[in-house]
Motif scaffolding. Structure first.
Motif, PDB file in Angstrom:
ATOM      1  N   LEU A 295       0.827  -1.203   0.000  1.00 21.13           N
ATOM      2  CA  LEU A 295       0.000   0.000   0.000  1.00 21.13           C
ATOM      3  C   LEU A 295       0.864   1.257   0.000  1.00 21.13           C
ATOM      4  N   THR A 296       1.974   1.213   0.747  1.00 22.21           N
ATOM      5  CA  THR A 296       2.886   2.360   0.773  1.00 22.21           C
ATOM      6  C   THR A 296       3.482   2.605  -0.604  1.00 22.21           C
ATOM      7  N   GLY A 297       3.950   1.536  -1.251  1.00 26.38           N
ATOM      8  CA  GLY A 297       4.517   1.685  -2.587  1.00 26.38           C
ATOM      9  C   GLY A 297       3.503   2.187  -3.593  1.00 26.38           C
ATOM     10  N   LYS A 298       2.278   1.669  -3.503  1.00 25.10           N
ATOM     11  CA  LYS A 298       1.234   2.072  -4.436  1.00 25.10           C
ATOM     12  C   LYS A 298       0.861   3.540  -4.255  1.00 25.10           C
ATOM     13  N   THR A 299       0.661   3.961  -3.007  1.00 28.61           N
ATOM     14  CA  THR A 299       0.297   5.356  -2.744  1.00 28.61           C
ATOM     15  C   THR A 299       1.427   6.301  -3.099  1.00 28.61           C
ATOM     16  N   THR A 300       2.658   5.934  -2.751  1.00 32.06           N
ATOM     17  CA  THR A 300       3.811   6.787  -3.055  1.00 32.06           C
ATOM     18  C   THR A 300       3.995   6.931  -4.558  1.00 32.06           C
ATOM     19  N   ALA A 301       3.857   5.829  -5.287  1.00 34.29           N
ATOM     20  CA  ALA A 301       3.989   5.887  -6.741  1.00 34.29           C
ATOM     21  C   ALA A 301       2.920   6.794  -7.355  1.00 34.29           C
ATOM     22  N   PHE A 302       1.709   6.702  -6.830  1.00 35.14           N
ATOM     23  CA  PHE A 302       0.623   7.560  -7.320  1.00 35.14           C
ATOM     24  C   PHE A 302       0.953   9.036  -7.088  1.00 35.14           C
ATOM     25  N   LEU A 303       1.450   9.363  -5.892  1.00 30.12           N
ATOM     26  CA  LEU A 303       1.772  10.751  -5.587  1.00 30.12           C
ATOM     27  C   LEU A 303       2.956  11.243  -6.415  1.00 30.12           C
ATOM     28  N   TYR A 304       3.956  10.390  -6.603  1.00 30.65           N
ATOM     29  CA  TYR A 304       5.099  10.785  -7.423  1.00 30.65           C
ATOM     30  C   TYR A 304       4.674  11.010  -8.878  1.00 30.65           C
ATOM     31  N   ALA A 305       3.763  10.181  -9.367  1.00 27.10           N
ATOM     32  CA  ALA A 305       3.268  10.376 -10.727  1.00 27.10           C
ATOM     33  C   ALA A 305       2.546  11.716 -10.854  1.00 27.10           C
ATOM     34  N   LEU A 306       1.763  12.063  -9.841  1.00 28.97           N
ATOM     35  CA  LEU A 306       1.087  13.358  -9.847  1.00 28.97           C
ATOM     36  C   LEU A 306       2.094  14.508  -9.827  1.00 28.97           C
ATOM     37  N   ILE A 307       3.120  14.367  -8.996  1.00 35.29           N
ATOM     38  CA  ILE A 307       4.131  15.420  -8.901  1.00 35.29           C
ATOM     39  C   ILE A 307       4.877  15.567 -10.218  1.00 35.29           C
TER      40      ILE A 307
END
Length: 452
Positions: A295-307
């Protein structure tokens, strides 16, 4: 300047049209940025304007990816996300609700007040709105319904309280905001403490008034439950439920505020501390660790993609002179600096109805905040006004994320209409809190100045 204005309109229009097609926001932002970078490099005559020479397509994309992935200031984001998910698995919320319900059972709206206190503790422990809202909805809504609480009042209390995690540090939003606005994250953390507690106090005051005016809609603990609670054992249970999360909060925020650790180092302490609490509660096994890491990897990847996507978009906007267009538009308003700031906050509030906080922080904030700061306002104070205003974006339809989390975790029979009606008073309270931070700037500035 007319060409730049036309381009800015074309850029934002393209983004808006593609946004409503249902494609992920990160892909829309990055795709629009890359599209206009290609047009500027290979077909400048088509759009009638040639961008900055530094925005060459290949170098532009690779530089954006590298800058996003190598940003040191974004490291705490992943650690705090891990901490939030691990605490969600540790069962802290259930123990807190059981203890607080008995401790505040005699107070008007005692169960709702318990939810606010738990929400503050979770906010200072996790910083993840989704986890807080779902956890509070799961553990608090069934007993509130069973106790006879008004459904809409219960939904509004849980939804608004769960959103405190985006303001009270350690907040993921403040980490991203600090990186985008070039403001030290530690300063933002300290500045957000009092505004966050102010919102919680406003919620608590509203709950007490509501319970006094409508006691049948927010009843106190039943006489049978009060007799079952022994004062001494109740106090022991409350202390046992509070000591672990408070120790973690002190380890993370205390180390930052006292200058012992940077936010990045403190995030590592928080992640390790959350894992230790889960282990002590016998909730940590390989399956849980695997789920939390996933879940941490998935959420972090989503936020990095947004950034990354927002970075592409904003760089292209600046490369075509869009920041100058926005600056000139704000300066040309027939208003004093306070009026311009009020207009900016009004725009952010309205954008919160159709955009998530992340898009607003990544696209709008870097464009307008430097302009407003140049008018003589303190950057930390402006950032706090923006952060409090963005609280509303979680609760305002149609895209308020907290509303979707609440609907997914609420008991059967809960309608979207119930949720919308329940959150209206709390959105009004958030706007009143914004007004208080505007009037009394010390609410945001006193703690950072006192610390230094």
């Amino acid at each position: 300047m007319a060409t730049e204005v036309l381009f800015v309109f074309l850029l934002f229009s393209t983004f808006a049209v593609l946004l409503f097609t249902g494609y992920p926001v990160a892909l829309v932002l990055g795709g629009v940025g890359i599209l206009f970078a290609v047009l500027g490099e290979y077909l400048p005559d088509l759009i009638g304007y040639e961008p900055d020479a530094n925005l060459r397509f290949v170098g532009f994309v690779t530089n954006r990816v590298f800058d996003t992935l190598s940003s040191y200031s974004l490291i705490p984001m992943a650690m705090f996300i891990f901490m939030g998910y691990m605490l969600d698995r540790s069962g802290i919320g259930d123990r807190l609700l059981a203890a607080m319900r008995l401790a505040l059972g005699r107070a008007p709206g005692g169960l709702a007040l318990s939810v606010v206190i738990i929400g503050v503790v979770l906010a200072a422990s996790t910083g993840i709105v989704g986890a807080s809202v779902v956890l509070l909805a799961t553990i608090a809504l069934p007993p509130m319904y069973q106790a006879g609480y008004d459904k809409r009042f219960s939904l509004g209390t849980v939804g608004a309280t769960g959103c405190l995690g985006i303001l009270i540090p350690p907040s993921i939003m403040l980490v991203v905001m600090g990186e985008q606005l070039q403001i030290p994250v530690g300063d933002l953390f300290m500045a957000a403490v009092l505004p966050g507690l102010l919102l919680a106090a406003l919620y608590a005051a509203y709950i007490i008034v509501f319970a006094l005016l409508k006691p049948k809609s927010a009843p106190a603990l039943s006489a049978e439950d009060r007799r079952a609670a022994v004062a001494g054992s109740m106090l022991v249970e409350m202390l046992k439920a509070l000591i672990a999360p408070l120790a973690l909060i002190f380890a993370v925020l205390g180390s930052i505020f006292m200058g012992i650790a940077s936010p990045t180092e403190a995030s590592g302490v928080g992640a390790g501390g959350a894992a230790l609490l889960a282990f002590m509660a016998r909730k940590l096994d390989w399956k849980t660790l695997k789920e939390v890491c996933y879940l941490t990897g998935k959420t972090t990847a989503f936020l990095y993609a947004l950034i990354f996507g927002a970075s592409c978009f904003s760089v292209i906007l600046r490369g075509y002179g869009g920041d100058e267009v926005i600056a000139e538009a704000l300066h040309s308003l027939p208003l004093p600096p306070t009026g311009v700031l009020l207009v900016v906050l009004g725009i952010v509030f309205l954008l919160g109805f159709v955009l998530d906080w992340m898009e607003i922080v990544l696209i709008v904030a870097p464009l307008v905040v430097p302009i407003v700061v140049d008018m003589g306002f303190d950057p930390v104070w402006v950032a706090m006004l923006l952060a409090v205003c963005l609280q509303t974006s979680f609760l305002t339809p149609p895209v308020g994320t907290a509303l979707f989390y609440l609907k997914s975790a609420a008991p059967p029979g809960t309608t979207v209409g119930d949720i919308y009606r329940g959150i209206v008073p709390f959105v009004a309270l958030q706007l009143f809190g914004l007004f208080l931070v505007w009037i009394f700037s010390a609410l945001a500035l006193w703690l950072p100045k006192a610390a230094y």
